[in-house]
Scaffold this motif. Structure first.
Motif, mmCIF file in Angstrom:
data_model
loop_
_atom_site.group_PDB
_atom_site.id
_atom_site.type_symbol
_atom_site.label_atom_id
_atom_site.label_comp_id
_atom_site.label_asym_id
_atom_site.label_seq_id
_atom_site.Cartn_x
_atom_site.Cartn_y
_atom_site.Cartn_z
ATOM 1 N N TYR A 45 0.841 -1.201 0.000
ATOM 2 C CA TYR A 45 0.000 0.000 0.000
ATOM 3 C C TYR A 45 0.878 1.254 0.000
ATOM 4 O O TYR A 45 0.644 2.194 -0.757
ATOM 5 C CB TYR A 45 -0.920 -0.004 1.221
ATOM 6 C CG TYR A 45 -1.874 1.167 1.289
ATOM 7 C CD1 TYR A 45 -3.201 1.028 0.891
ATOM 8 C CD2 TYR A 45 -1.463 2.419 1.748
ATOM 9 C CE1 TYR A 45 -4.078 2.095 0.948
ATOM 10 C CE2 TYR A 45 -2.328 3.492 1.804
ATOM 11 C CZ TYR A 45 -3.644 3.325 1.407
ATOM 12 O OH TYR A 45 -4.500 4.395 1.454
ATOM 13 N N ASN A 46 1.898 1.252 0.853
ATOM 14 C CA ASN A 46 2.777 2.417 0.958
ATOM 15 C C ASN A 46 3.498 2.692 -0.356
ATOM 16 O O ASN A 46 3.647 3.848 -0.772
ATOM 17 C CB ASN A 46 3.803 2.202 2.074
ATOM 18 C CG ASN A 46 3.163 1.909 3.414
ATOM 19 O OD1 ASN A 46 2.008 2.273 3.665
ATOM 20 N ND2 ASN A 46 3.890 1.232 4.288
ATOM 21 N N ALA A 47 3.944 1.631 -1.022
ATOM 22 C CA ALA A 47 4.620 1.789 -2.312
ATOM 23 C C ALA A 47 3.680 2.380 -3.356
ATOM 24 O O ALA A 47 4.081 3.232 -4.157
ATOM 25 C CB ALA A 47 5.162 0.437 -2.783
ATOM 26 N N ALA A 51 4.023 5.928 -5.383
ATOM 27 C CA ALA A 51 4.089 5.946 -6.856
ATOM 28 C C ALA A 51 2.879 6.611 -7.504
ATOM 29 O O ALA A 51 2.900 6.909 -8.701
ATOM 30 C CB ALA A 51 4.221 4.514 -7.377
ATOM 31 N N LYS A 52 1.828 6.852 -6.744
ATOM 32 C CA LYS A 52 0.552 7.313 -7.299
ATOM 33 C C LYS A 52 0.692 8.587 -8.140
ATOM 34 O O LYS A 52 0.176 8.675 -9.263
ATOM 35 C CB LYS A 52 -0.450 7.540 -6.171
ATOM 36 C CG LYS A 52 -1.828 8.038 -6.608
ATOM 37 C CD LYS A 52 -2.747 8.187 -5.396
ATOM 38 C CE LYS A 52 -4.167 8.576 -5.786
ATOM 39 N NZ LYS A 52 -4.266 9.964 -6.260
ATOM 40 N N ILE A 149 7.840 0.086 -6.275
ATOM 41 C CA ILE A 149 7.709 1.470 -6.764
ATOM 42 C C ILE A 149 8.194 1.565 -8.210
ATOM 43 O O ILE A 149 7.514 2.138 -9.072
ATOM 44 C CB ILE A 149 8.505 2.445 -5.874
ATOM 45 C CG1 ILE A 149 7.869 2.565 -4.496
ATOM 46 C CG2 ILE A 149 8.579 3.835 -6.536
ATOM 47 C CD1 ILE A 149 8.624 3.479 -3.549
ATOM 48 N N LEU A 150 9.365 1.007 -8.479
ATOM 49 C CA LEU A 150 9.924 1.084 -9.830
ATOM 50 C C LEU A 150 9.013 0.394 -10.842
ATOM 51 O O LEU A 150 8.729 0.941 -11.919
ATOM 52 C CB LEU A 150 11.316 0.457 -9.858
ATOM 53 C CG LEU A 150 12.009 0.428 -11.231
ATOM 54 C CD1 LEU A 150 12.116 1.826 -11.828
ATOM 55 C CD2 LEU A 150 13.388 -0.222 -11.129
ATOM 56 N N PHE A 308 8.750 13.727 -8.023
ATOM 57 C CA PHE A 308 7.879 12.561 -8.169
ATOM 58 C C PHE A 308 8.652 11.244 -8.137
ATOM 59 O O PHE A 308 8.077 10.184 -7.879
ATOM 60 C CB PHE A 308 7.094 12.655 -9.481
ATOM 61 C CG PHE A 308 5.994 13.687 -9.458
ATOM 62 C CD1 PHE A 308 5.794 14.507 -8.361
ATOM 63 C CD2 PHE A 308 5.151 13.834 -10.540
ATOM 64 C CE1 PHE A 308 4.782 15.453 -8.337
ATOM 65 C CE2 PHE A 308 4.124 14.774 -10.534
ATOM 66 C CZ PHE A 308 3.946 15.591 -9.428
ATOM 67 N N ILE A 309 9.967 11.301 -8.398
ATOM 68 C CA ILE A 309 10.817 10.112 -8.357
ATOM 69 C C ILE A 309 11.480 9.956 -6.989
ATOM 70 O O ILE A 309 11.919 8.876 -6.611
ATOM 71 C CB ILE A 309 11.911 10.200 -9.452
ATOM 72 C CG1 ILE A 309 11.276 10.252 -10.840
ATOM 73 C CG2 ILE A 309 12.888 9.042 -9.378
ATOM 74 C CD1 ILE A 309 10.543 8.996 -11.242
ATOM 75 N N SER A 310 11.530 11.020 -6.201
ATOM 76 C CA SER A 310 12.306 11.051 -4.962
ATOM 77 C C SER A 310 11.980 9.958 -3.939
ATOM 78 O O SER A 310 12.862 9.579 -3.162
ATOM 79 C CB SER A 310 12.183 12.431 -4.300
ATOM 80 O OG SER A 310 10.857 12.677 -3.850
ATOM 81 N N PRO A 311 10.745 9.415 -3.869
ATOM 82 C CA PRO A 311 10.505 8.351 -2.881
ATOM 83 C C PRO A 311 11.413 7.136 -3.048
ATOM 84 O O PRO A 311 11.684 6.425 -2.078
ATOM 85 C CB PRO A 311 9.037 7.973 -3.129
ATOM 86 C CG PRO A 311 8.414 9.209 -3.663
ATOM 87 C CD PRO A 311 9.483 9.818 -4.539
ATOM 88 N N LEU A 312 11.882 6.911 -4.259
ATOM 89 C CA LEU A 312 12.775 5.782 -4.504
ATOM 90 C C LEU A 312 14.095 5.967 -3.748
ATOM 91 O O LEU A 312 14.720 4.989 -3.329
ATOM 92 C CB LEU A 312 13.043 5.654 -6.006
ATOM 93 C CG LEU A 312 13.462 4.297 -6.553
ATOM 94 C CD1 LEU A 312 12.433 3.228 -6.236
ATOM 95 C CD2 LEU A 312 13.676 4.381 -8.062
ATOM 96 N N ALA A 313 14.515 7.218 -3.570
ATOM 97 C CA ALA A 313 15.753 7.509 -2.837
ATOM 98 C C ALA A 313 15.504 7.715 -1.351
ATOM 99 O O ALA A 313 16.257 7.219 -0.500
ATOM 100 C CB ALA A 313 16.412 8.762 -3.421
#
Length: 358
Positions: A45-47, A51-52, A149-150, A308-313
């Protein structure tokens, strides 16, 4: 024995491989999807929450995320929904499987994102997307989270290609941004380990941990909540920036550590004001940011990154801190607790062979 930290150290190689082998293709089955319902729970859910925003932007979608158990028993499937995506790393979440079986009976297109193509969830849907990391044996998922996420972002590129919304320029831009973030992972790990050493004394004694994020990093804050609750085993909660200001701040005291998740954004000024205000009332305010900050209380990743990509880091520091704080407190994460939980509560679907092997 494999640990969380071992899996975190594998994240760069795994994500690099997923991105390198991805092929942008048009798919007629995806073309009609404009309103997507996602069913997921826990870290999945968090992922999805993280990514939403980027998925909606790339494919011009409207996405709703629901907890599957609640949806299955109390929810209503809107007439506007074109497809339902189940996200379950193990593929064995009972509530998600049950929900997808009921939805499939209503002739709605069903998809699943999972690590196990032979799992029960894979058998309950029409279209399967592989997370492509194999089975993660450590119960506190880390590499599976970032891979989810990816894969969600890459799936949105396929959707956008299929429905005509994603241009080549847009997909190339985001693929470059993703590649840039992935290459920074070893440096992020090193910086976080040093940050932990510098702040171990205060991180170890706190009795409540709170993370506050905005935009896509609301998902990061919620994954912080999940990981710290599972590992550090002290009250931990992740809040959206504005939500924290509407009541939760009233419980603040010197036993609290507040993590502020920050990226360059129109929300940064508001986050800074809240952080400055709360500083005298809590034990410590710490900053996890992509910006280049010199402050002692800041874990500065110091590289430019699309918000928008920053959650991956930005999730990686919390994965490492969860592991390091837990071990610093003397918690043996390799020691299973509540090991009969899934069997008794039937929260996951196991075969007889898997139950015997547990």
């Amino acid at each position: 024995m494999v640990t969380m930290l071992d899996y975190i150290n594998e994240e760069e190689a795994i994500l690099s491989n997923i991105l390198a082998t991805y092929e942008l293709r048009e798919n007629d089955e995806l073309k009609p999807i404009r309103n997507l319902l996602i069913l997921a729970t826990g870290s999945s859910y968090n992922a999805c929450l993280a990514a939403k925003t980027i998925m909606e932007k790339i494919a011009n979608l409207s996405i709703t995320i629901e907890e599957p158990y609640y949806f299955n028993h109390y929810g209503k499937l809107s007439d506007s929904i074109d497809a339902v995506l189940a996200v379950s790393q193990s593929g064995k979440s009972s509530s998600t499987i049950d929900a997808m079986k009921q939805i499939k009976e209503k002739n709605i297109f069903t998809l699943a994102l999972t690590s196990d193509s032979k799992s029960p969830i894979s058998q309950a849907v029409e279209y399967v997307i592989a997370i492509d990391i194999g089975i993660e044996k450590v119960g506190f998922v880390t590499k599976g989270y970032v891979a989810t996420i990816l894969q969600l972002i890459l799936f949105s590129m396929s959707l956008g290609k299929s429905n005509g919304e994603a241009t080549i320029e847009m997909t190339n831009y985001y693929k470059d941004e993703l590649n840039k973030v992935i290459k920074k992972i070893p440096e992020i790990i090193k910086k976080t380990l040093l940050f932990f050493e510098q702040h171990e004394s205060v991180l170890k004694i706190a009795n409540r941990y709170i993370a506050i994020g905005y935009g896509p990093n609301w998902g990061t804050a919620k994954e912080f909540e999940t990981k710290f609750t599972e590992t550090v085993r002290k009250p931990s909660q992740g809040f959206e920036l504005e939500s924290y200001m509407h009541g939760p701040y009233l419980e603040a005291n010197y036993e609290h550590i507040l993590f502020f998740i920050e990226t360059p954004s129109h929300n940064l000024e508001r986050s800074t004001k809240l952080r400055d205000y709360m500083k005298p009332y809590v034990g410590e305010t710490l900053i996890i940011t992509t910006e280049n900050k010199e402050a002692e209380n800041s874990l500065s990743l110091a590289f430019e990154c699309d918000e928008f990509i920053s959650p991956l880091a930005l999730v990686i520091p919390f994965q490492i801190l969860a592991y390091k704080i837990a071990t610093s407190k003397g918690i043996d994460l390799n020691q299973k607790i509540f090991d009969d939980f899934d069997q008794v509560l039937k929260s996951k679907r196991y075969t007889e062979e898997e139950i015997v092997g547990c």
